[in-house]
Design an enzyme around this catalytic site. Structure first.
Site, short mmCIF file in Angstrom:
data_model
loop_
_atom_site.label_atom_id
_atom_site.label_comp_id
_atom_site.label_asym_id
_atom_site.label_seq_id
_atom_site.Cartn_x
_atom_site.Cartn_y
_atom_site.Cartn_z
N PRO A 155 -2.53 -12.16 10.86
CA PRO A 155 -2.92 -11.91 12.25
C PRO A 155 -3.14 -10.41 12.45
O PRO A 155 -2.48 -9.59 11.81
CB PRO A 155 -1.69 -12.38 13.05
CG PRO A 155 -0.58 -12.48 12.07
CD PRO A 155 -1.17 -12.68 10.71
N ASP A 156 -4.07 -10.06 13.32
CA ASP A 156 -4.29 -8.65 13.64
C ASP A 156 -3.31 -8.28 14.76
O ASP A 156 -3.45 -8.71 15.91
CB ASP A 156 -5.74 -8.41 14.09
CG ASP A 156 -6.04 -6.93 14.16
OD1 ASP A 156 -5.23 -6.18 14.76
OD2 ASP A 156 -7.07 -6.51 13.60
N ASP A 168 -4.23 -6.75 5.48
CA ASP A 168 -5.16 -7.64 6.18
C ASP A 168 -5.02 -9.09 5.68
O ASP A 168 -5.29 -10.03 6.42
CB ASP A 168 -6.60 -7.16 5.95
CG ASP A 168 -6.89 -5.90 6.74
OD1 ASP A 168 -6.39 -5.79 7.88
OD2 ASP A 168 -7.60 -5.00 6.23
N LYS A 210 9.16 -17.07 -10.43
CA LYS A 210 8.32 -16.01 -11.00
C LYS A 210 7.14 -16.63 -11.76
O LYS A 210 7.35 -17.52 -12.59
CB LYS A 210 9.17 -15.17 -11.94
CG LYS A 210 8.42 -14.00 -12.50
CD LYS A 210 9.30 -13.20 -13.46
CE LYS A 210 8.43 -12.23 -14.22
NZ LYS A 210 8.99 -11.81 -15.47
N ASN A 230 0.85 -1.20 0.00
CA ASN A 230 0.00 0.00 0.00
C ASN A 230 0.88 1.24 0.00
O ASN A 230 2.10 1.14 -0.05
CB ASN A 230 -0.94 -0.02 1.21
CG ASN A 230 -0.16 -0.09 2.50
OD1 ASN A 230 0.55 0.83 2.87
ND2 ASN A 230 -0.25 -1.24 3.19
N LYS A 235 -13.44 -0.11 15.75
CA LYS A 235 -12.11 -0.74 15.91
C LYS A 235 -11.62 -0.57 17.35
O LYS A 235 -10.99 -1.48 17.91
CB LYS A 235 -11.12 -0.13 14.92
CG LYS A 235 -11.36 -0.61 13.49
CD LYS A 235 -10.49 0.08 12.45
CE LYS A 235 -10.92 -0.37 11.06
NZ LYS A 235 -10.30 0.37 9.97
N VAL A 241 -2.33 -5.34 16.26
CA VAL A 241 -2.69 -4.47 17.39
C VAL A 241 -3.68 -5.18 18.32
O VAL A 241 -3.60 -5.04 19.55
CB VAL A 241 -3.21 -3.10 16.88
CG1 VAL A 241 -4.61 -3.18 16.31
CG2 VAL A 241 -3.16 -2.06 17.98
O1 PMT Z 1 2.76 6.15 6.53
P1 PMT Z 1 2.12 7.44 6.05
O2 PMT Z 1 2.27 7.65 4.58
O3 PMT Z 1 2.57 8.62 6.86
O4 PMT Z 1 0.54 7.30 6.27
C1 PMT Z 1 0.00 7.25 7.54
C2 PMT Z 1 -1.15 6.23 7.63
C3 PMT Z 1 -2.30 6.69 6.77
C4 PMT Z 1 -0.67 4.85 7.18
C5 PMT Z 1 -1.55 6.19 9.17
O5 PMT Z 1 -1.99 7.45 9.55
C6 PMT Z 1 -2.63 5.16 9.40
O6 PMT Z 1 -3.81 5.40 9.27
N1 PMT Z 1 -2.19 3.93 9.80
C7 PMT Z 1 -3.08 2.75 9.96
C8 PMT Z 1 -3.38 2.13 8.63
C9 PMT Z 1 -4.30 0.94 8.73
O7 PMT Z 1 -3.89 -0.15 8.46
O8 PMT Z 1 -5.49 1.21 9.21
P2 PMT Z 1 -6.68 0.11 9.40
O9 PMT Z 1 -7.86 0.92 9.72
O10 PMT Z 1 -6.73 -0.81 8.22
O11 PMT Z 1 -6.21 -0.72 10.66
C10 PMT Z 1 -6.63 -0.44 12.00
C11 PMT Z 1 -5.52 -0.71 12.96
O12 PMT Z 1 -5.21 -2.10 12.97
C12 PMT Z 1 -4.24 0.01 12.68
O13 PMT Z 1 -3.68 0.44 13.89
C13 PMT Z 1 -3.38 -1.06 12.04
O14 PMT Z 1 -1.98 -0.81 12.29
C14 PMT Z 1 -3.84 -2.30 12.75
N2 PMT Z 1 -3.72 -3.57 12.02
C15 PMT Z 1 -4.38 -3.78 10.85
C16 PMT Z 1 -4.29 -5.01 10.23
C17 PMT Z 1 -3.51 -6.03 10.83
N3 PMT Z 1 -3.38 -7.21 10.27
N4 PMT Z 1 -2.86 -5.77 11.96
C18 PMT Z 1 -2.96 -4.60 12.58
O15 PMT Z 1 -2.34 -4.37 13.63
#
Ligand code: PMT
Length: 406
Positions: free
Chosen positions: A314-315, A286, A296, A217, A347, A317
């Site tokens: 795995p999630d 995700d 390849k 991403n 969340k 956080v």
């Molecule tokens: O890096 P930059 O270019 O400065 O951009 C910043 C940002 C937009 C990436 C940052 O501000 C931001 O929003 N980061 C979280 C991105 C994200 O994955 O958001 P989410 O809504 O999909 O996930 C929610 C939370 O779960 C996040 O804290 C994420 O880190 C966490 N997560 C998600 C999926 C996963 N498998 N494990 C996780 O821990």
């Protein structure tokens, strides 16, 4: 706002192409109330004239150790004592090497030797020169000596190369000055995170498809790295678990480089129980391809489509928040494109977080890969709106909110 009112900044300019940005930098510093005096190396004059710098700073520019007129108005020792902060921008590889060696073979290097004021160095050079082991050793030595190393940034360079080595933009340097004076003026209260440890995940993950392809991403790491800087400024020990990015990690953070979500999960889980705070700023995939092809993947002649089976990662956080022993204060981010509050609060609850920073990533100029952002911080009780500002400023506000909740 006069955020630098009364501050005396000695701006040292050495001979790099970014020197042309020093007129803008000086104007922005003065606009915020700073008094700026300028010292230029002879090479700097190839890129911007002393007359320009005199016009924007409102003071004659000092250029030589052996100028009787300049010495009569403010001698070099007086100048060295006058400054609240010596800011060297751009700092070329040559100047950095000379400062490291303790040389005083021109006015600027002599001033650095003669000052007992804090010195900040903003490296600017070709990316290969920056990566050179000699330059890296020189910068590490200055950092160890207590000089502040601000930057460099990454991007396209004047020579056409792309990579680390760009001087920070004038406004980024202004913000560094503001943060520097804010945190240094209100000591010891300015180090409210002293004794605390903060673990931060930043940047994207890469999920391999085959040896040459991956799913990822647009996360640049800027938000997470700014949080790391802000936590360090407030006195915390910082561990940064970073996906692949092209910005330089804060020198005083302990950085673990990872690629995939599984690697990030492993690194975060290994560190989380020994930290007081975990901030999950990384944009973690995700899902990942179920199978990573050994070779390849070849284009099929008999079909216009291909499909990849993805499995859930795995999630990270949520795993940290579920720790029953040594659980850190856990902060998530929510990157949303609609119904920001609803999804962010969802969340916060579902992942059992203590706090979540929501950003609307559908708006141009903020969110992914931008210098600015706008964030709403949700806690189980209450919320704080942090309007559009640089990621540096937002990171500082977020860290202060976290500190209040510990
Ligand atoms: O890096 P930059 O270019 O400065 O951009 C910043 C940002 C937009 C990436 C940052 O501000 C931001 O929003 N980061 C979280 C991105 C994200 O994955 O958001 P989410 O809504 O999909 O996930 C929610 C939370 O779960 C996040 O804290 C994420 O880190 C966490 N997560 C998600 C999926 C996963 N498998 N494990 C996780 O821990």
């Amino acid at each position: 706002m006069q955020t630098l009112a009364g501050k005396k900044i000695l701006l040292g300019i050495s001979g790099g192409i970014a020197a042309y940005k020093c007129a803008e930098l000086t104007r922005r510093l003065i606009e915020r109330g700073a008094e700026v005096r300028v010292v230029m190396t002879s090479a700097a004059k190839e890129f911007i004239t002393p007359l320009t710098m005199q016009a924007v700073s409102g003071h004659p520019v000092s250029e030589s150790l052996f100028d009787p007129a300049a010495e009569a108005s403010m001698g070099h020792i007086e100048l060295a004592k006058w400054a609240d902060l010596v800011l060297i921008a751009p700092a070329t590889a040559d100047l950095i090497a000379r400062i490291r060696a303790g040389m005083g073979n021109d006015l600027l290097s002599t001033l650095v030797l003669a000052t007992d004021s804090p010195v900040a160095v903003s490296p600017a050079m070709n990316q290969q020169m920056y990566q050179n082991a000699a330059t890296q050793e020189n910068i590490a030595a200055l950092d160890k000596r207590g000089l502040n190393i601000w930057g460099p940034g990454s991007g396209e360079q004047a020579c056409g190369d792309v990579g680390l080595g760009r001087m920070l933009e004038p406004m980024q340097l202004v913000e560094r000055c503001e943060l520097f004076f804010q945190t240094n003026e209100i000591q010891p209260k300015s180090q409210p995170l002293a004794g605390k440890s903060v673990l931060i995940s930043a940047g994207p993950t890469r999920e391999a498809i085959d040896p040459v392809r991956y799913i990822s991403n647009h996360s640049s790491g800027k938000m997470g790295y700014a949080l790391a800087e802000a936590a360090l400024e407030l006195g915390a020990e910082v561990t940064l678990v970073s996906g692949p990015v092209s910005i330089s990690a804060p020198t005083h953070a302990s950085t673990v480089q990872v690629e995939s979500a599984l690697q990030m999960h492993e690194a975060v889980m290994a560190n989380a129980p020994t930290h007081d705070v975990f901030i999950s700023c990384a944009a973690v995939a995700d899902y990942r391809p179920e199978i990573i092809a050994d070779q390849k993947i070849k284009k099929a002649d008999d079909s216009d489509q291909m499909s990849i089976t993805m499995v859930k990662n795995p999630d990270i956080v949520a795993s940290v928040a579920a720790l029953t022993k040594n659980r850190p204060f856990t902060v998530g981010f929510a990157a949303e494109t609609q119904d920001v509050e609803k999804y962010a609060r969802g969340k916060l609850i579902n992942k059992n977080l203590d706090m979540i920073c929501a950003n609307d990533v559908s708006i141009t100029g903020q969110g992914f890969n931008s210098n600015d952002n706008a964030i709403t911080v949700f806690e189980k009780q209450g919320e704080h709106s942090l309007p559009l500002a640089s990621k540096t400023q937002l990171a500082q506000s977020i860290m202060m909110l976290i500190e209040k909740s510990l």
